[in-house]
Design a protein around this motif. Structure first.
Motif, PDB file in Angstrom:
ATOM      1  N   PRO A 105      24.244 141.162 -29.052  1.00  0.00           N
ATOM      2  CA  PRO A 105      24.387 140.137 -27.842  1.00  0.00           C
ATOM      3  C   PRO A 105      24.617 140.770 -26.770  1.00  0.00           C
ATOM      4  O   PRO A 105      24.050 140.385 -25.825  1.00  0.00           O
ATOM      5  CB  PRO A 105      25.571 139.361 -28.634  1.00  0.00           C
ATOM      6  N   MET A 106      25.429 141.895 -26.490  1.00  0.00           N
ATOM      7  CA  MET A 106      25.579 142.782 -25.267  1.00  0.00           C
ATOM      8  C   MET A 106      24.389 143.204 -24.878  1.00  0.00           C
ATOM      9  O   MET A 106      23.991 142.893 -23.585  1.00  0.00           O
ATOM     10  CB  MET A 106      26.725 143.604 -25.452  1.00  0.00           C
ATOM     11  N   ALA A 107      23.347 143.652 -25.613  1.00  0.00           N
ATOM     12  CA  ALA A 107      22.252 144.193 -25.071  1.00  0.00           C
ATOM     13  C   ALA A 107      21.237 143.168 -24.345  1.00  0.00           C
ATOM     14  O   ALA A 107      20.628 143.105 -23.962  1.00  0.00           O
ATOM     15  CB  ALA A 107      21.520 145.065 -26.247  1.00  0.00           C
ATOM     16  N   TYR A 108      21.471 142.157 -25.374  1.00  0.00           N
ATOM     17  CA  TYR A 108      20.494 140.777 -24.909  1.00  0.00           C
ATOM     18  C   TYR A 108      20.850 140.240 -23.598  1.00  0.00           C
ATOM     19  O   TYR A 108      20.072 140.128 -22.744  1.00  0.00           O
ATOM     20  CB  TYR A 108      20.844 139.743 -25.968  1.00  0.00           C
ATOM     21  N   PHE A 109      22.194 140.158 -23.348  1.00  0.00           N
ATOM     22  CA  PHE A 109      22.603 139.565 -22.200  1.00  0.00           C
ATOM     23  C   PHE A 109      22.259 140.693 -20.873  1.00  0.00           C
ATOM     24  O   PHE A 109      22.019 140.376 -19.976  1.00  0.00           O
ATOM     25  CB  PHE A 109      24.177 139.150 -22.021  1.00  0.00           C
ATOM     26  N   GLY A 110      22.594 142.043 -21.324  1.00  0.00           N
ATOM     27  CA  GLY A 110      22.244 143.062 -20.422  1.00  0.00           C
ATOM     28  C   GLY A 110      20.863 143.121 -20.075  1.00  0.00           C
ATOM     29  O   GLY A 110      20.437 143.090 -18.696  1.00  0.00           O
TER      30      GLY A 110
ATOM     31  N   ARG B 280      19.065 125.506 -20.626  1.00  0.00           N
ATOM     32  CA  ARG B 280      18.445 125.863 -21.999  1.00  0.00           C
ATOM     33  C   ARG B 280      19.674 126.418 -22.946  1.00  0.00           C
ATOM     34  O   ARG B 280      19.051 126.707 -24.002  1.00  0.00           O
ATOM     35  CB  ARG B 280      17.518 126.949 -21.438  1.00  0.00           C
ATOM     36  N   LYS B 281      20.814 126.582 -22.401  1.00  0.00           N
ATOM     37  CA  LYS B 281      21.748 127.139 -23.249  1.00  0.00           C
ATOM     38  C   LYS B 281      21.409 128.584 -24.227  1.00  0.00           C
ATOM     39  O   LYS B 281      21.819 128.467 -25.389  1.00  0.00           O
ATOM     40  CB  LYS B 281      22.089 125.826 -24.149  1.00  0.00           C
ATOM     41  N   ILE B 282      20.687 129.275 -23.458  1.00  0.00           N
ATOM     42  CA  ILE B 282      20.607 130.504 -24.279  1.00  0.00           C
ATOM     43  C   ILE B 282      21.641 131.169 -24.782  1.00  0.00           C
ATOM     44  O   ILE B 282      21.527 132.195 -25.780  1.00  0.00           O
ATOM     45  CB  ILE B 282      19.625 131.551 -23.444  1.00  0.00           C
ATOM     46  N   TRP B 283      22.792 131.027 -24.476  1.00  0.00           N
ATOM     47  CA  TRP B 283      23.980 131.853 -24.819  1.00  0.00           C
ATOM     48  C   TRP B 283      24.405 131.348 -26.421  1.00  0.00           C
ATOM     49  O   TRP B 283      25.134 132.136 -26.908  1.00  0.00           O
ATOM     50  CB  TRP B 283      25.241 131.485 -23.833  1.00  0.00           C
ATOM     51  N   LYS B 284      23.848 130.282 -26.880  1.00  0.00           N
ATOM     52  CA  LYS B 284      24.429 129.968 -27.976  1.00  0.00           C
ATOM     53  C   LYS B 284      24.035 130.620 -29.225  1.00  0.00           C
ATOM     54  O   LYS B 284      24.883 131.174 -30.242  1.00  0.00           O
ATOM     55  CB  LYS B 284      23.873 128.414 -28.236  1.00  0.00           C
ATOM     56  N   ARG B 285      22.679 131.032 -29.425  1.00  0.00           N
ATOM     57  CA  ARG B 285      22.227 131.956 -30.442  1.00  0.00           C
ATOM     58  C   ARG B 285      22.919 133.238 -30.380  1.00  0.00           C
ATOM     59  O   ARG B 285      23.485 133.824 -31.587  1.00  0.00           O
ATOM     60  CB  ARG B 285      20.798 131.955 -30.679  1.00  0.00           C
ATOM     61  N   PRO B 286      22.976 133.995 -29.348  1.00  0.00           N
ATOM     62  CA  PRO B 286      23.700 135.175 -29.353  1.00  0.00           C
ATOM     63  C   PRO B 286      25.245 135.249 -29.742  1.00  0.00           C
ATOM     64  O   PRO B 286      25.684 136.078 -30.361  1.00  0.00           O
ATOM     65  CB  PRO B 286      23.642 135.848 -27.836  1.00  0.00           C
ATOM     66  N   LEU B 287      25.920 133.955 -29.318  1.00  0.00           N
ATOM     67  CA  LEU B 287      27.203 133.876 -29.722  1.00  0.00           C
ATOM     68  C   LEU B 287      27.298 133.723 -31.274  1.00  0.00           C
ATOM     69  O   LEU B 287      28.234 133.928 -31.978  1.00  0.00           O
ATOM     70  CB  LEU B 287      27.889 132.671 -28.880  1.00  0.00           C
ATOM     71  N   GLN B 288      26.481 132.836 -31.809  1.00  0.00           N
ATOM     72  CA  GLN B 288      26.471 132.491 -33.261  1.00  0.00           C
ATOM     73  C   GLN B 288      26.210 133.557 -34.114  1.00  0.00           C
ATOM     74  O   GLN B 288      26.716 133.929 -34.993  1.00  0.00           O
ATOM     75  CB  GLN B 288      25.492 131.386 -33.323  1.00  0.00           C
ATOM     76  N   PHE B 289      25.275 134.445 -33.401  1.00  0.00           N
ATOM     77  CA  PHE B 289      25.042 135.781 -34.226  1.00  0.00           C
ATOM     78  C   PHE B 289      26.059 136.634 -34.249  1.00  0.00           C
ATOM     79  O   PHE B 289      26.499 137.312 -35.408  1.00  0.00           O
ATOM     80  CB  PHE B 289      23.845 136.476 -33.290  1.00  0.00           C
ATOM     81  N   ALA B 290      26.843 136.948 -33.095  1.00  0.00           N
ATOM     82  CA  ALA B 290      28.172 137.658 -33.002  1.00  0.00           C
ATOM     83  C   ALA B 290      29.131 137.061 -34.053  1.00  0.00           C
ATOM     84  O   ALA B 290      29.755 137.962 -34.692  1.00  0.00           O
ATOM     85  CB  ALA B 290      28.640 137.539 -31.564  1.00  0.00           C
TER      86      ALA B 290
END
Length: 178
Positions: free
Chosen positions: A73-78, A28-38
């Protein structure tokens, strides 16, 4: 070659966690949006730091943007990892247990998943999206966003036979080794 294959899926914490990581981060590549946000907030904070001598409190705004850009993004992944742990506890996966049984056959709708207390689900080979082979399991996506976890240790006679069986029915184009 074998005409049918039955897999009693014994789910445990590690198998579930490995699939959750694969499904969310690779499929699903969910890491992309938080990385773009950061990245966007990092650029904005750098612009603020560059304007320190021109605008008052630009450095304060830069720090705020940097904290937000890294903190959310850290909170999202947490929260993602906390949710996985919560699901593992809810499903009582601390000890391996029979989760469901998959019966694979040559019939057009030859992918059948049976779970205790649930209606059997049938899937067509032609509708199967992709099969991914990880170190310890095969993730068979029978529909977009819907996968069956097939641990290699549960496949009889072995994981290589399961992979060959899937390759014969899906075609090499729908097989991916991770």
């Amino acid at each position: 070659m074998q005409q049918t294959m039955k897999i009693d899926v014994m789910m445990d914490d590690k198998t579930f966690r490995d699939f959750a990581m694969f499904d969310n981060f690779r499929y699903r590549k969910i890491w992309k949006r938080p990385l773009q946000f950061a990245a966007a907030f990092l650029v904005f904070s750098l612009l603020c730091f560059a304007m320190r001598g021109i605008r008052k409190q630009a450095d304060l705004l830069g720090v705020v943007l940097l904290v937000i850009g890294l903190g959310l993004p850290m909170a999202y992944f947490g929260m993602f990892f906390k949710t996985v742990r919560t699901q593992q506890k809810k499903l009582k996966l601390d000890k391996p247990r029979l989760f469901y049984t998959v019966l694979l056959s040559d019939a057009p709708d030859g992918i059948v998943m049976a779970a205790k207390g649930a209606v059997d689900q049938r899937f067509r080979w032609e509708a199967a999206e992709q099969a991914y082979r990880a170190d310890e399991a095969v993730y068979l996506y029978v529909a977009p966003g819907s996968a069956l976890i097939l641990p290699l240790k549960d496949a009889k006679p072995n994981g290589d036979a399961l992979w060959a069986y899937l390759g014969a029915r899906l075609g090499e184009g729908k097989l991916t080794v991770l």
